[in-house]
Design an enzyme around this catalytic site. Structure first.
Site, short mmCIF file in Angstrom:
data_model
loop_
_atom_site.label_atom_id
_atom_site.label_comp_id
_atom_site.label_asym_id
_atom_site.label_seq_id
_atom_site.Cartn_x
_atom_site.Cartn_y
_atom_site.Cartn_z
N PHE A 248 2.65 85.78 61.45
CA PHE A 248 3.97 85.50 60.69
C PHE A 248 3.76 84.71 59.30
O PHE A 248 3.76 83.33 59.81
CB PHE A 248 4.87 85.35 61.40
N ILE B 198 0.21 78.62 59.51
CA ILE B 198 0.45 79.89 60.24
C ILE B 198 -0.31 80.18 61.79
O ILE B 198 -1.59 80.34 61.74
CB ILE B 198 0.17 81.20 59.33
N GLY C 55 3.12 54.62 82.63
CA GLY C 55 2.43 53.55 82.10
C GLY C 55 1.23 53.79 81.31
O GLY C 55 1.19 54.67 80.57
N GLU D 101 10.09 76.49 63.32
CA GLU D 101 10.96 77.43 63.15
C GLU D 101 12.52 76.96 63.13
O GLU D 101 13.48 77.27 63.75
CB GLU D 101 10.96 78.32 64.83
N SER E 25 15.25 70.38 63.02
CA SER E 25 16.60 69.96 63.72
C SER E 25 17.82 69.82 62.65
O SER E 25 18.84 70.22 62.76
CB SER E 25 16.24 68.43 64.46
N GLU E 26 17.19 69.21 61.23
CA GLU E 26 18.11 69.30 60.09
C GLU E 26 18.60 70.60 59.86
O GLU E 26 19.88 70.81 59.54
CB GLU E 26 17.47 68.57 59.01
C1 LIG Z 1 1.77 73.77 64.42
C2 LIG Z 1 2.74 74.60 63.40
C3 LIG Z 1 2.80 75.93 63.55
C4 LIG Z 1 3.58 76.56 62.52
N1 LIG Z 1 3.64 77.97 62.58
C5 LIG Z 1 4.21 78.79 61.79
C6 LIG Z 1 4.09 80.20 61.71
O1 LIG Z 1 3.53 80.88 62.47
N2 LIG Z 1 4.69 80.92 60.43
C7 LIG Z 1 5.42 80.22 59.51
O2 LIG Z 1 5.88 80.65 58.57
N3 LIG Z 1 5.69 78.83 59.36
C8 LIG Z 1 4.83 78.11 60.58
N4 LIG Z 1 5.20 76.80 60.58
C9 LIG Z 1 5.75 76.07 59.72
C10 LIG Z 1 7.10 75.34 60.33
O3 LIG Z 1 8.18 76.19 60.55
C11 LIG Z 1 7.35 74.46 59.04
O4 LIG Z 1 6.64 73.37 59.02
C12 LIG Z 1 9.04 74.08 59.25
O5 LIG Z 1 10.03 75.13 59.10
C13 LIG Z 1 9.41 72.83 58.16
O6 LIG Z 1 8.93 73.21 56.91
P1 LIG Z 1 8.20 72.00 56.12
O7 LIG Z 1 6.90 71.68 56.82
O8 LIG Z 1 7.66 72.51 54.81
O9 LIG Z 1 9.16 70.99 55.73
P2 LIG Z 1 10.46 70.74 54.64
O10 LIG Z 1 11.00 71.92 54.72
O11 LIG Z 1 9.49 70.12 53.51
O12 LIG Z 1 11.09 69.48 55.25
C14 LIG Z 1 10.73 68.32 55.10
C15 LIG Z 1 11.82 67.41 55.71
O13 LIG Z 1 13.01 67.41 54.96
C16 LIG Z 1 14.03 68.09 55.72
N5 LIG Z 1 15.09 68.89 54.77
C17 LIG Z 1 14.93 69.85 54.13
N6 LIG Z 1 15.57 70.57 53.53
C18 LIG Z 1 16.78 69.54 53.91
C19 LIG Z 1 18.16 69.71 53.65
N7 LIG Z 1 18.66 70.62 52.79
N8 LIG Z 1 18.74 68.64 54.14
C20 LIG Z 1 18.42 67.94 54.96
N9 LIG Z 1 16.96 67.72 55.35
C21 LIG Z 1 16.30 68.57 54.64
C22 LIG Z 1 13.41 68.77 56.93
O14 LIG Z 1 14.48 69.04 57.87
C23 LIG Z 1 12.15 67.76 57.25
O15 LIG Z 1 12.61 66.88 57.89
C24 LIG Z 1 4.27 76.07 61.66
C25 LIG Z 1 4.31 74.59 61.47
C26 LIG Z 1 3.58 73.85 62.44
C27 LIG Z 1 3.64 72.32 62.23
#
Ligand SMILES: Cc1cc2nc3c(=O)[nH]c(=O)nc-3n(C[C@H](O)[C@H](O)[C@H](O)COP(=O)(O)OP(=O)(O)OC[C@H]3O[C@@H](n4cnc5c(N)ncnc54)[C@H](O)[C@@H]3O)c2cc1C
Length: 384
Positions: free
Chosen positions: A124, A158, A343, A367, A370-371
């Site tokens: 996905f 992904i 430990g 997915e 927390s924010e």
């Molecule tokens: C191991 C792994 C597997 C994954 N698998 C998939 C997958 O199969 N398919 C897929 O599509 N994605 C996948 N992801 C992606 C994952 O869903 C995203 O990393 C996640 O949604 C956060 O997006 P980002 O990393 O771009 O962080 P950003 O969106 O860049 O966020 C960075 C920080 O800013 C904060 N932030 C952003 N907007 C706001 C706001 N408006 N107010 C306050 N805080 C905010 C966020 O909470 C975070 O702390 C995967 C990620 C990992 C690490």
């Protein structure tokens, strides 16, 4: 009516998966994790048990169960290992579910049987290098050229996208402009091996080291027009609804990790001695373990509550976000306390708690961070 007991079928499934996790996963998964190797044999074992088809109808080779059954399986797997659990979660809830929910009869017939049997995996692709939380900011484009979509762009992080058995990734892409302005985002199925579709080498990750994660890129990648999944322009809404369900699944997985920490600490605190006593005799350790149990228990109630609304067909967005937030916090807190109870051994790969510690962090991110969960809960409360 309130009844938190599991029905007989759910209980039987839970027990079967628990036995499998203990006998087939626990003894070997540490090695896969350290080698950063995808555990094909374990995935075949899960496939033989029908886990990849759990919530799908029998006509597609599924088990005819429901989404809560998937959650129970994820909880029991994650109690032992999260890489294996996320492989199942992503395979079912992100890989196959969009096809089942939004696919045409032909698409379902073509893809679902192999995904349900676990012979094949789907992925996905929503997140892009430029951002995941703001999923509407998609930059990947798909332009209709005759009877083909031409896709350009990239997707990051992904899951299940580059294994030997991966057959497709469903991606979101901008397919035009909405009548009132703004991006028209659609979902398109891209079979593995399509020219112009490149899967980068796997990431080096902090945790989930026996799961498969890649960056994907698309350069003039052409797929047939009929690979559009569901209605044109509905891709964003479709993926958001898939994520609502996925959050309940990730909550279940988080509860499994949190409970696994309790299991390991009970064992260790009953054996390890310090100052002439087993450490489990000290109240400081007992209280830590009691707090860990409280977190796992309350987080389980939160995901059961979200799942029961989902199964009744009621709106469950707020409950899904609450469950995901509470459960991922519980996993993180329990992993930290568990490694403390172990430990120095908590820092060694020899024991599972170090792996739990490394695997817990992503649960607060994947997915929906927390924010993002807090944003969704606030929105559901009417705050704009
Ligand atoms: C191991 C792994 C597997 C994954 N698998 C998939 C997958 O199969 N398919 C897929 O599509 N994605 C996948 N992801 C992606 C994952 O869903 C995203 O990393 C996640 O949604 C956060 O997006 P980002 O990393 O771009 O962080 P950003 O969106 O860049 O966020 C960075 C920080 O800013 C904060 N932030 C952003 N907007 C706001 C706001 N408006 N107010 C306050 N805080 C905010 C966020 O909470 C975070 O702390 C995967 C990620 C990992 C690490």
């Amino acid at each position: 009516m309130i009844d938190f007991r599991l029905g007989e079928e759910y209980e039987a499934l839970r027990k079967t998966v628990q036995d499998f996790a203990q006998s087939e996963v626990a003894p070997v998964i540490g090695g896969f994790y350290e080698r950063e190797e995808f555990p094909y044999e374990i995935v075949r074992g899960m496939a033989r048990m029908g886990l990849f088809g759990l919530p799908f109808p029998e006509e597609y080779g599924g088990m005819g169960g429901d989404y809560f059954a998937l959650c129970l399986a994820l909880e029991e797997l994650a109690r032992v290992d999260s890489s294996v659990a996320i492989t199942l979660e992503a395979g079912v809830s992100l890989g196959a579910m969009p096809l089942f929910r939004f696919g045409s009869a032909e698409q379902k017939e073509k893809w679902l049987p192999s995904l349900c049997s676990g012979e094949a995996l789907g992925a996905f692709g929503l997140t892009e290098p430029g951002g995941g939380s703001d999923a509407g900011a998609t930059r990947t484009t798909a332009k209709l050229d005759g009877d083909e979509w031409v896709i350009n762009g990239s997707k990051s992080f992904i899951t299940n996208s580059g294994t030997d058995i991966t057959r497709l990734v469903t991606v979101t892409a901008v397919t035009g402009e909405k009548p009132g302005g703004g991006k028209e985002i659609s979902a398109i199925i891209v079979p593995s091996g399509t020219p112009g579709f490149t899967v980068a080498p796997k990431y080096s990750k902090v945790g989930w080291n026996a799961s498969d994660t890649h960056e994907l890129s698309f350069a003039d990648c052409r797929v047939p027009a009929e690979n559009l999944l569901g209605e044109r322009g509905r891709g964003y809404a479709q993926f958001l609804s898939i994520l609502d369900e996925g959050r309940v699944a990730i909550a279940a997985l988080s509860v499994g990790l949190a409970q696994g920490c309790v299991d390991e600490c009970l064992r260790y605190a009953g054996e390890r001695e310090a100052f002439g006593h087993r450490i489990g005799e000290y109240q400081a350790i007992q209280f830590k373990i009691a707090d860990m149990e409280v977190r796992a228990h309350t987080a389980r109630l939160a995901y059961y509550a979200a799942a029961s609304k989902m199964l009744r067909g009621e709106p469950f967005k707020k409950e899904a976000s609450i469950a995901k937030l509470v459960a991922s916090n519980a996993a993180m807190d329990n992993a930290r306390d568990a490694t403390q109870i172990f430990g120095g051994y908590g820092f060694m790969n020899e024991f599972p708690v170090g792996r739990f510690y490394r695997d817990a962090k992503i649960l607060e991110v994947g997915e929906g961070t927390s924010e993002v969960q807090r944003m969704l809960i606030a929105r559901e409360l009417g705050l704009r």
